[in-house]
Design a protein around this motif. Structure first.
Motif, mmCIF file in Angstrom:
data_model
loop_
_atom_site.group_PDB
_atom_site.id
_atom_site.type_symbol
_atom_site.label_atom_id
_atom_site.label_comp_id
_atom_site.label_asym_id
_atom_site.label_seq_id
_atom_site.Cartn_x
_atom_site.Cartn_y
_atom_site.Cartn_z
ATOM 1 N N THR A 1 -1.161 -3.979 6.948
ATOM 2 C CA THR A 1 -1.723 -2.838 6.205
ATOM 3 C C THR A 1 -0.629 -1.909 5.700
ATOM 4 O O THR A 1 -0.807 -1.220 4.689
ATOM 5 C CB THR A 1 -2.687 -2.021 7.097
ATOM 6 N N SER A 2 0.540 -1.872 6.403
ATOM 7 C CA SER A 2 1.639 -0.993 6.005
ATOM 8 C C SER A 2 2.948 -1.724 6.227
ATOM 9 O O SER A 2 3.224 -2.207 7.338
ATOM 10 C CB SER A 2 1.621 0.309 6.816
ATOM 11 N N GLN B 59 -6.176 0.879 -7.789
ATOM 12 C CA GLN B 59 -6.549 1.677 -6.624
ATOM 13 C C GLN B 59 -5.396 2.551 -6.128
ATOM 14 O O GLN B 59 -5.551 3.266 -5.145
ATOM 15 C CB GLN B 59 -7.024 0.765 -5.486
ATOM 16 N N GLN C 211 -1.966 -1.719 2.163
ATOM 17 C CA GLN C 211 -2.238 -0.468 1.451
ATOM 18 C C GLN C 211 -0.975 0.342 1.169
ATOM 19 O O GLN C 211 -0.922 1.083 0.192
ATOM 20 C CB GLN C 211 -3.215 0.398 2.266
ATOM 21 N N GLU D 34 -2.419 1.105 -2.143
ATOM 22 C CA GLU D 34 -2.775 2.502 -2.422
ATOM 23 C C GLU D 34 -1.551 3.407 -2.522
ATOM 24 O O GLU D 34 -1.598 4.425 -3.212
ATOM 25 C CB GLU D 34 -3.710 3.038 -1.332
ATOM 26 N N SER E 197 -4.986 -4.147 -3.718
ATOM 27 C CA SER E 197 -5.398 -3.330 -2.561
ATOM 28 C C SER E 197 -4.406 -2.204 -2.270
ATOM 29 O O SER E 197 -4.706 -1.294 -1.485
ATOM 30 C CB SER E 197 -5.541 -4.216 -1.317
#
Length: 845
Positions: free
Chosen positions: A60-61, A130, A86, A109, A107
């Protein structure tokens, strides 16, 4: 300005990744759930991403900062299948480009690419629909592509420390933007569409080449940080000295207000905490308006839902703080014209009905403010009357007559707005007659209500008139005065001597004089400290007259006592004034009480030890009551409590100095605008209105229904000789009761001349007959209540000034020293209270 020059570092070996690092990472995710999906590969000498990374679908990171990467590979798009990545941080590398396939990572961000070697904004970023955060600070970017407007969810854009010179207008389409950092570039101008970025909180433009700032920035009322330092700003030098977001916005919005067309936009800008602020106030069922811009205030006053009357009242009373009459009319007309019948006939019936209702609301407010202008004695300028003519030409004839009927009552309009319609004139005349009848009926009801009290006062007057009077009356002394044995005799007084009038009669006339000048003060004289500003003789003549009467009574009392050289005569007169104070308390005249207390507490009178020692018990009690009432502890707690009691009883004249002090502290302790913004501090106006309306409630007391004026006694009070110079009063005091210091020759001459008449050989300093002009005149300059209030620069609301050191007549008085003869400077707040009975001389209040 150019970005930071970077030197390409050479790899010093392979990646610093231990064997089995993937397994170790998965173990960490399992052991620490809060770290699951987060991979930190900072400072690992990575220049090419390992293949294992692309198979970590639960990422995710990903933090790859401070490495040796030159390209962000398109293979990272393999993580797009899982749709979990993200955040990507690649700052502090040597990256100059991003492969095109990276744009499939939809995905994502947040992407942080600070301190790299980019020369342009990567095109693939525009496909990351996004994305909410892009940081490309400290690169070599020269321009921003117009395709950036596709990032509709972008909230943070950092492009500081680059080489950007132009900002495209497409950037202004990013209306979700919260942070825009364009500092340390070479930007020379900004596009005009910045007002579309209404969600912007931080706009950093320092260290650029800006010549001016577009007015559109002034519409960004939600800004919390705005920096313009180190810009030439040659076209707007006024901005160079402004530091802080609020001050810059205030300047820009004031420029917007200079043009009526651009000012319209301030009426319709989105409501936020920086242009409209409501607050829950104690005792109120619903939140009350406490802050608002001028334009939003006009909208608030003319909205379909009726605003609360308290807010309307405070705006009517305090409009002069933030707008001129002409500008206020312009704003109302602007609001009216914004809701005229549209040319587009396809507009819905509901919209037309709403516009019609708003126009009617605006018309009613125009009429109400014109009525307020008449009350405030506003002079209508020719330009204002021309604008009124233009406004009247576009409204219904019936509404025209209503406005003209109000305008015709203002002397400055002359015959310009006279109504020629005879039918309407008759209706207007009938309305005035009805108002006069209603007022007469109200006065009759009040008179009937107070007839009983009036008979009581009239009976006292008749009783006084039955007393035989000659050219001279002898008043026996020595009874009840506590004089030493063997001390007695008579004091011979003239026809107009104060001792010929009972304390009740004197108190009645003092109360009537005080009420006559107090009741006619218009409320607008209490606004903006007009009684203490330049031109006060024109803007606040009634307040100054009330202050002068207060000072005159105080000077008359102190001079009358000190002119009586004989101890018996002086004690008798002191008794008489204390009895007057007792009667004033019954009448509720606190202005008279404070003025006499001021005289009795001055150094020249309070030092008379022998005189004060001879007071009987009843007068001692009265004097103690004076001390309690005028004690400023607890913000005049005792006085305020007694004031409420007398107000309930129906007869009360307040001490005006207390209210002038309150208005001064409220005015100076609260800014008109919130924290350098253009949002009005309605809370301040509420406080001022509350104080002024409290004053107004006392102006309606029925003194004229219960007290008949006595011209003779009023002449004695108003025209007896007064001495305003404290130094001269002290010299006379030394002649009455000597100390180690000898009085000056001038004071001795004054008293000797006063005693030259052989018929007054047993007393000294008796009251002057009407018209007597001997002695020192009242032309000596002095401090007044107004000047005392104006002298204050404290930011405290109702601060308690130093307590007056009143001396009990039954206790030893402090001895006066040689310094007592001088007239030292008086502390500012002491002037708002009765003068202290100390060994220093003070000014009249």
């Amino acid at each position: 300005m150019s970005g930071v020059v970077k030197v390409r570092q050479q790899p010093t070996g392979g990646p610093d990744l231990a064997p089995g690092w993937v397994a170790e990472t998965i173990a960490i995710w399992t052991q620490f759930p809060s770290r699951k999906g987060i991979l930190d590969l900072t400072r690992r000498n990575i220049h090419t991403l390992p293949e294992e990374l692309y198979r970590m679908r639960k990422l995710t990171s990903l933090d790859l900062s401070e490495n040796l990467m030159e390209v962000i590979p398109g293979e990272l798009s393999k993580l797009a299948e899982a749709g979990l990545l993200q955040i990507l941080n690649c700052s502090g590398n040597q990256i100059s480009r991003i492969e095109d396939d990276f744009g499939k990572l939809t995905s994502l961000e947040e992407i942080i690419l600070n301190n790299n070697l980019f020369e342009e904004l990567p095109a693939c970023l525009s496909r990351l629909y996004q994305i909410s955060r892009i940081e490309l600070g400290s690169n070599f970017i020269k321009e921003i592509p117009s395709s950036i407007n596709s990032l509709i969810f972008l909230q943070t854009l950092v492009l500081s420390n680059n080489q950007i010179t132009v900002i495209p207008e497409s950037l202004c389409s990013l209306n979700a933007l919260h942070v825009l950092d364009l500092s340390h570039n070479q930007i020379t101008s900004l596009p005009n569409g910045f007002d579309k970025l209404h969600r912007l909180k931080r706009l950093l433009l320092h260290h650029n080449a800006l010549e001016q700032v577009p007015l559109s920035v002034g519409f960004l009322v939600g800004l919390e940080e705005l920096t313009l330092a180190d810009n030439p700003l040659s076209l707007e030098p006024e901005l160079q000295g402004l530091v802080g977001c609020n001050k810059i916005l205030h300047y820009l919005r004031n420029k917007i207000r200079k043009n009526l067309e651009t000012r319209k936009l301030l009426f319709v800008e989105k409501d936020c905490s920086n242009n409209v602020h409501f607050e829950a106030l104690e005792g109120q069922d619903r939140p009350q308006l406490t802050g608002i811009t001028v334009e939003k205030l006009i909208v608030f006053l003319t909205q379909i839902a009726d605003p609360d009357e308290a807010t309307v009242d405070c705006v009517k009373l305090c409009y002069d703080y933030f707008v001129t009459p002409e500008e206020l009319f312009d704003l109302l007309v602007l609001r009216y014209n914004m809701h005229e019948d549209p040319k587009d006939k396809r507009e819905s019936k509901e919209t037309k009905k709403v516009n019609e209702m708003i126009r009617l609301k605006v018309f009613n407010r125009v009429r109400e403010f014109f009525e307020q202008f008449n009350v405030d004695n506003v002079t209508f300028t020719p330009s204002l009357m021309d604008k009124i003519d233009a406004f009247l030409a576009n409204i219904d004839p019936i509404l025209q007559r209503q406005i003209k009927s109000v305008l015709s009552e203002n002397p400055s309009t002359g015959d310009r707005f006279q109504i020629e319609d005879k039918v309407f004139q008759k209706e207007l005349l009938k309305r005035k007659e009805k108002d006069e009848k209603d007022k007469a009926k109200k006065d009759k009801d009040l008179k009937k209500k107070w007839d009983k009290e009036k008979k009581k006062f009239i009976g006292e007057v008749k009783k006084e008139k039955k007393k035989p009077k000659g050219k001279e009356d002898e008043v026996k002394l020595g009874i009840g005065l506590g004089l030493p044995p063997g001390v007695g005799g008579t004091v011979v007084v003239s026809e107009n001597d104060l001792l010929n009038f009972t304390p009740k009669l004197v108190a009645q006339q003092i109360a009537l004089l005080n009420f006559d000048c107090f009741s006619v003060i218009p409320l607008h004289e209490f606004i903006k400290q007009r009684w203490a500003k330049d031109g006060k003789e024109v803007t606040a003549p009634n307040t100054l007259k009330c202050i002068q009467v207060f000072n005159d009574i105080s000077a008359w009392v102190s001079a009358a006592i000190l002119r009586r050289k004989d101890l018996r005569s002086r004690v008798r007169l002191l008794h008489h004034f204390l009895d007057v104070v007792g009667e004033l308390l019954e009448l509720g005249d606190f202005s008279g009480i404070f003025s006499i207390a001021s005289a009795l507490s001055c150094a020249a009178v309070s030092r008379l030890k022998q005189t004060w020692a001879l007071l009987d018990d009843r007068r001692v009690a009265i004097n103690n009551t004076i001390n309690e009432l005028t004690n400023n502890s607890g913000n005049y707690k005792n006085y305020r409590a007694e004031l409420e009691i007398r107000k309930t009883a129906g007869l009360c004249i307040p001490y005006l100095g207390n209210y002038l002090s309150a208005l001064t502290f409220t005015d100076e302790g609260n800014t008109t605008f919130y924290n350098d913004t253009d949002m009005l501090n309605i809370g301040k106006f509420r406080l001022l209105t509350k104080i002024i309306y409290e004053i107004k409630s006392f102006q309606e007391m029925p003194y004229h229904f219960v007290i008949e004026p006595d011209d003779t006694l009023q002449h004695v009070i108003l025209h007896s000789e007064r001495i305003y110079d404290d130094k001269e009063l002290y010299e006379m005091s030394l002649l009455c009761e000597a100390s180690n210091r000898k009085p000056t020759t001038q004071a001795q001459v004054l008293l000797d001349e006063d005693c030259s008449n052989k018929d007054r050989r047993n007393s000294i300093g008796g009251p002057f007959a009407p018209g007597d002009k001997t002695g020192i005149t009242a032309s000596v300059s002095m401090f007044t209540l107004a000047e005392a209030a104006a002298a204050s620069h404290s930011r405290l609301f109702f601060p308690p000034p130093p307590s007056p050191a009143f001396l009990s007549p039954t206790s030893p008085h402090s001895s006066s020293s040689s310094s007592s003869s001088s007239s030292p400077s008086v502390e500012m707040l002491d002037l708002l209270t009765p003068r202290s009975r100390s060994n220093t001389t003070t000014g009249h209040v």
